[in-house]
Write a protein that holds these residues in place. Structure first.
Motif, PDB file in Angstrom:
ATOM      1  N   ASP A  47       0.837  -1.194   0.000  1.00 38.36           N
ATOM      2  CA  ASP A  47       0.000   0.000   0.000  1.00 38.36           C
ATOM      3  C   ASP A  47       0.874   1.246   0.000  1.00 38.36           C
ATOM      4  N   THR A  48       0.303   2.349  -0.429  1.00 33.47           N
ATOM      5  CA  THR A  48       1.050   3.590  -0.632  1.00 33.47           C
ATOM      6  C   THR A  48       1.792   4.031   0.617  1.00 33.47           C
ATOM      7  N   THR A  49       1.143   3.943   1.761  1.00 30.77           N
ATOM      8  CA  THR A  49       1.733   4.407   3.022  1.00 30.77           C
ATOM      9  C   THR A  49       3.009   3.647   3.348  1.00 30.77           C
ATOM     10  N   PHE A  75      -0.529   0.395  -4.060  1.00 26.47           N
ATOM     11  CA  PHE A  75      -1.977   0.254  -4.096  1.00 26.47           C
ATOM     12  C   PHE A  75      -2.581   1.112  -2.992  1.00 26.47           C
ATOM     13  N   GLU A  76      -3.756   1.600  -3.237  1.00 25.52           N
ATOM     14  CA  GLU A  76      -4.446   2.354  -2.192  1.00 25.52           C
ATOM     15  C   GLU A  76      -4.824   1.401  -1.064  1.00 25.52           C
ATOM     16  N   PRO A  77      -4.476   1.744   0.174  1.00 24.86           N
ATOM     17  CA  PRO A  77      -4.786   0.829   1.277  1.00 24.86           C
ATOM     18  C   PRO A  77      -6.270   0.857   1.640  1.00 24.86           C
ATOM     19  N   ALA A  78      -6.744  -0.261   2.162  1.00 25.43           N
ATOM     20  CA  ALA A  78      -8.067  -0.244   2.776  1.00 25.43           C
ATOM     21  C   ALA A  78      -7.993   0.663   3.999  1.00 25.43           C
ATOM     22  N   SER A 106      -6.539  -6.914   2.258  1.00 23.79           N
ATOM     23  CA  SER A 106      -7.372  -6.470   1.131  1.00 23.79           C
ATOM     24  C   SER A 106      -6.596  -6.448  -0.185  1.00 23.79           C
ATOM     25  N   LEU A 107      -5.270  -6.651  -0.117  1.00 21.84           N
ATOM     26  CA  LEU A 107      -4.454  -6.640  -1.332  1.00 21.84           C
ATOM     27  C   LEU A 107      -4.491  -7.970  -2.085  1.00 21.84           C
TER      28      LEU A 107
END
Length: 463
Positions: A47-49, A75-78, A106-107
């Motif tokens: 995820d991006t963070t 990827f945008e995180p949940a 969620s990935l």
């Protein structure tokens, strides 16, 4: 590091799937650098963070240089909550990270789809996934030219000790008697993390082999046991470490390194408890008093544990005893931000390391020949401490694991620091640590055992 591999390796893509926690992010990013140097197309995903976190904190090499050959796929995180760490918790496991690592589940679909797209452009897609991300990669068998390798983020010694405990602690193999002195799992994990782990253990596991950030010079006996007994179901064990640079470290340009330049060789104890340890105000005061009374030079990283998202929210201010920094300004320095740990450990003035014994810190300290004052907090750390202090004999205990719920008083801190830095016992430990460090660094150069295994692994995945 001399490059290895050929341009033919461009037919193979490697996808790294790390757990979104610092010690896991860091190891697979270092491995990415090694594989990218072999002309492999490496994709580091998450995820991006947490991709941002990994890149921000990398040390020992220049992100804009070596990482230019690494493709970062974000990827945008949940959505997930970001609670602060609890410094007063009886269990030191960093439960504040659970929402973030749970959100990473969620990935599963995005990563499977991403590998599927890569499979059309490469003859083979090799996925190296953190064992705690098994749930996310369980659908990769649907990609015909993909093969998966499970990265074990712990030492082989710890992995085998866990395996032995789960089997009911049977009679040990000759040479493995040290297992009887290894602490059990009590107090190492929280119920919330164990629940997360159940999802990973229940996931469909189809992978070719296990990968360890270790080498024969450190724990060859236990690496052999893991492979012989197929303890995780893998038929092959690849020990490819150390992943991090062990020579020609790129300078970090930090003021603390300039301070170290002015100190005598082996005169400074580095005090740092990693990214997941949150200490109470009382414990911080005791450490401060012990360091001050020891009269030994120190470099202390004083910061709170990470939150799930390190870029949001307030950071707890950690207070020192009144006047402490003024009284000790000639004795040591305090760092309140992220520290260039690898460069600090590789500096000739650093003569000891008071550490939580996370595997990143442990193998970095081993490779740089720096002895450890072992103060484990949770997870694999108590078992790593046994490896360091009783098997390799390159460290000493700060406290017994059975006393983990008690405050470590200043007189204990003072005594340990003096023993490691000023007494003959510490000199003997330092000599063993230095000799082991030389062997480990030599294993990573051309012709060394670790380097040879890395070359064999690259040949295997590009076959």
């Amino acid at each position: 590091m001399a490059p290895y591999g050929t341009t033919e390796n461009s037919q193979t893509a490697v996808v790294m799937v790390p757990l979104p926690a610092q010690g896991h992010l860091n190891q697979l990013l270092h491995l990415s650098r090694l594989l990218a140097a072999a002309n492999l197309s490496v994709y580091y995903i998450g995820d991006t963070t947490h991709v941002r976190q990994a890149r921000l904190r990398v040390h020992g090499w220049n992100d804009s240089g070596a990482a230019a050959r690494i493709h970062f796929q974000e990827f945008e995180p949940a959505p997930f909550q970001t609670p602060p760490p609890n410094p007063n918790s009886s269990n030191k496991f960093p439960d504040q990270l659970i929402p973030a690592i749970t959100a990473a589940m969620s990935l599963r679909d995005p990563i499977t789809a991403f590998v599927g797209r890569l499979s059309a452009d490469f003859r083979r897609v090799v996925v190296i996934f953190d064992s705690l991300m098994s749930y996310v990669v369980q659908d990769l068998d649907s990609v015909s030219n993909a093969e998966a390798y499970c990265f074990r983020s712990v030492s082989a010694f710890t992995a085998y000790a866990i395996y032995w405990e789960r089997r009911g602690m049977p009679a040990v193999a000759p040479g493995a008697e040290i297992l009887r002195e290894v602490p059990g799992s009590d107090g190492c994990f929280s119920p919330e993390f164990l629940e997360y782990s159940k999802h990973q253990q229940a996931a469909k596991k189809i992978f070719c082999a296990d990968i360890y950030n270790s080498c024969n010079e450190i724990e060859g006996f236990f690496l052999d046991l893991l492979e012989k007994e197929k303890s995780t179901g893998a038929g092959k064990v690849w020990a490819l470490g150390p992943f991090h640079p062990v020579s020609k470290l790129e300078p970090a340009g930090s003021a603390c390194l300039e301070w170290l330049d002015r100190q005598e060789p082996d005169s400074v104890i580095f005090v740092s408890f990693g990214s997941t340890t949150s200490m109470s105000d009382e414990q911080i005061r005791e450490i401060a008093a012990g360091l001050e009374r020891s009269r030994q030079k120190f470099l202390w990283v004083l910061r709170d544990a990470d939150k799930g998202d390190i870029f949001t929210g307030d950071i707890r201010k950690l207070d020192l005893p009144q006047g402490f920094e003024g009284r000790t300004k000639k004795q040591g320095i305090i760092l309140r931000d992220w520290a260039p740990q690898l460069e600090i450990l590789g500096h000739p003035s650093t003569g000891g390391f008071m550490s939580h014994c996370g595997w990143n810190s442990s193998i970095e300290s081993i490779s740089m020949g720096v002895p450890i004052a072992a103060w484990p907090m949770h997870s694999d750390q108590p078992r790593n401490a046994v490896l360091l202090t009783k098997l390799l004999r390159v460290g000493l205990e700060v406290r017994d694991w059975e006393s983990r719920d008690e405050i470590v008083r200043s007189n204990v801190v003072e005594n340990v620091v003096m023993k490691l830095m000023a007494w003959e016992e510490g000199n003997e430990i330092r000599k063993r640590a230095r000799e082991l460090g030389i062997r480990v660094r030599e294993s990573a150069i051309v012709g060394g055992t670790s380097r040879t295994k890395m070359e064999a692994f690259i040949a295997h995945i590009t076959r």
